[in-house]
Design a protein around this motif. Structure first.
Motif, PDB file in Angstrom:
ATOM      1  N   ALA A  26       0.821  -1.211   0.000  1.00 42.84           N
ATOM      2  CA  ALA A  26       0.000   0.000   0.000  1.00 42.84           C
ATOM      3  C   ALA A  26       0.855   1.261   0.000  1.00 42.84           C
ATOM      4  O   ALA A  26       0.472   2.266  -0.586  1.00 42.84           O
ATOM      5  N   TYR A  27       2.016   1.225   0.648  1.00 41.63           N
ATOM      6  CA  TYR A  27       2.909   2.390   0.641  1.00 41.63           C
ATOM      7  C   TYR A  27       3.728   2.483  -0.647  1.00 41.63           C
ATOM      8  O   TYR A  27       4.151   3.568  -1.035  1.00 41.63           O
ATOM      9  N   ALA A  28       3.979   1.379  -1.318  1.00 36.20           N
ATOM     10  CA  ALA A  28       4.856   1.391  -2.489  1.00 36.20           C
ATOM     11  C   ALA A  28       4.126   1.680  -3.798  1.00 36.20           C
ATOM     12  O   ALA A  28       4.712   2.235  -4.722  1.00 36.20           O
ATOM     13  N   VAL A  29       2.858   1.330  -3.891  1.00 36.44           N
ATOM     14  CA  VAL A  29       2.148   1.441  -5.165  1.00 36.44           C
ATOM     15  C   VAL A  29       1.691   2.864  -5.503  1.00 36.44           C
ATOM     16  O   VAL A  29       1.852   3.296  -6.649  1.00 36.44           O
ATOM     17  N   PRO A  30       1.124   3.654  -4.591  1.00 28.53           N
ATOM     18  CA  PRO A  30       0.662   5.002  -4.984  1.00 28.53           C
ATOM     19  C   PRO A  30       1.732   5.888  -5.623  1.00 28.53           C
ATOM     20  O   PRO A  30       1.430   6.564  -6.614  1.00 28.53           O
ATOM     21  N   PRO A  31       2.982   5.918  -5.131  1.00 31.93           N
ATOM     22  CA  PRO A  31       3.972   6.737  -5.824  1.00 31.93           C
ATOM     23  C   PRO A  31       4.220   6.280  -7.257  1.00 31.93           C
ATOM     24  O   PRO A  31       4.554   7.082  -8.122  1.00 31.93           O
ATOM     25  N   LEU A  32       4.000   5.003  -7.519  1.00 33.10           N
ATOM     26  CA  LEU A  32       4.163   4.487  -8.870  1.00 33.10           C
ATOM     27  C   LEU A  32       3.126   5.096  -9.808  1.00 33.10           C
ATOM     28  O   LEU A  32       3.432   5.504 -10.926  1.00 33.10           O
ATOM     29  N   PHE A  33       1.881   5.213  -9.340  1.00 39.69           N
ATOM     30  CA  PHE A  33       0.819   5.778 -10.168  1.00 39.69           C
ATOM     31  C   PHE A  33       0.933   7.291 -10.323  1.00 39.69           C
ATOM     32  O   PHE A  33       0.451   7.847 -11.296  1.00 39.69           O
ATOM     33  N   TYR A  34       1.556   7.962  -9.358  1.00 37.10           N
ATOM     34  CA  TYR A  34       1.690   9.414  -9.432  1.00 37.10           C
ATOM     35  C   TYR A  34       3.046   9.841  -9.968  1.00 37.10           C
ATOM     36  O   TYR A  34       3.419  10.993  -9.858  1.00 37.10           O
ATOM     37  N   ASN A  35       3.783   8.890 -10.523  1.00 35.06           N
ATOM     38  CA  ASN A  35       5.037   9.196 -11.218  1.00 35.06           C
ATOM     39  C   ASN A  35       6.050   9.875 -10.286  1.00 35.06           C
ATOM     40  O   ASN A  35       6.704  10.833 -10.664  1.00 35.06           O
TER      41      ASN A  35
END
Length: 107
Positions: A26-35
C-alpha cells in the motif's frame, strides 16, 4: 478467551503476515501511479525532481517537477493515520494480553 497453539498458527500468524505485506504494498504502489519514483543518486526513491534537475540557484524548472504531489500527500496522510491506528490497536492488544497472563499466573 483461550486459543490453542494450532489455531494461532493457522489463523493469527498468517493474518499478521498478510497485513504487514499489504501495508508495504500500500505504501509502495501510490507513488508508482503518481510518477514520483525518480533516481536520487544511488537509489530509486520518491523525490520531487529527477536526478540533476535542480539549478544552481536551487529553484527547479517546471519541466523538472514530476508527478501529482498533492494527491500523493493526501494518500500518504491517509496511510499514516491508518498505520497510527494499527499501532494503537496492536499496543492495546499486547497490554491486554500481558495483563491476562499476569492475572492467570497469579491464580
Amino acid at each position: 478467551l483461550k486459543m490453542k497453539e494450532r489455531n494461532i498458527r493457522r489463523l493469527v500468524e498468517p493474518t499478521l503476515h498478510l497485513f504487514s505485506f499489504a501495508l508495504g504494498i500500500a505504501y509502495a504502489v501510490p507513488p508508482l501511479f503518481y510518477n514520483l519514483y525518480n533516481p536520487s543518486g544511488w537509489e530509486t526513491w520518491c523525490t520531487a525532481t529527477p536526478l540533476g534537475c535542480a539549478g544552481d540557484d536551487g529553484i527547479n524548472s517546471e519541466n523538472c517537477v514530476r508527478g501529482e504531489l498533492r494527491a500523493f500527500q493526501q494518500i500518504e496522510l491517509f496511510f499514516s493515520a491508518t498505520t497510527g491506528l494499527f499501532f494503537f490497536i496492536v499496543i492495546t492488544a499486547l497490554i491486554m494480553i500481558c495483563a491476562r497472563v499476569v492475572k492467570v499466573s497469579r491464580q
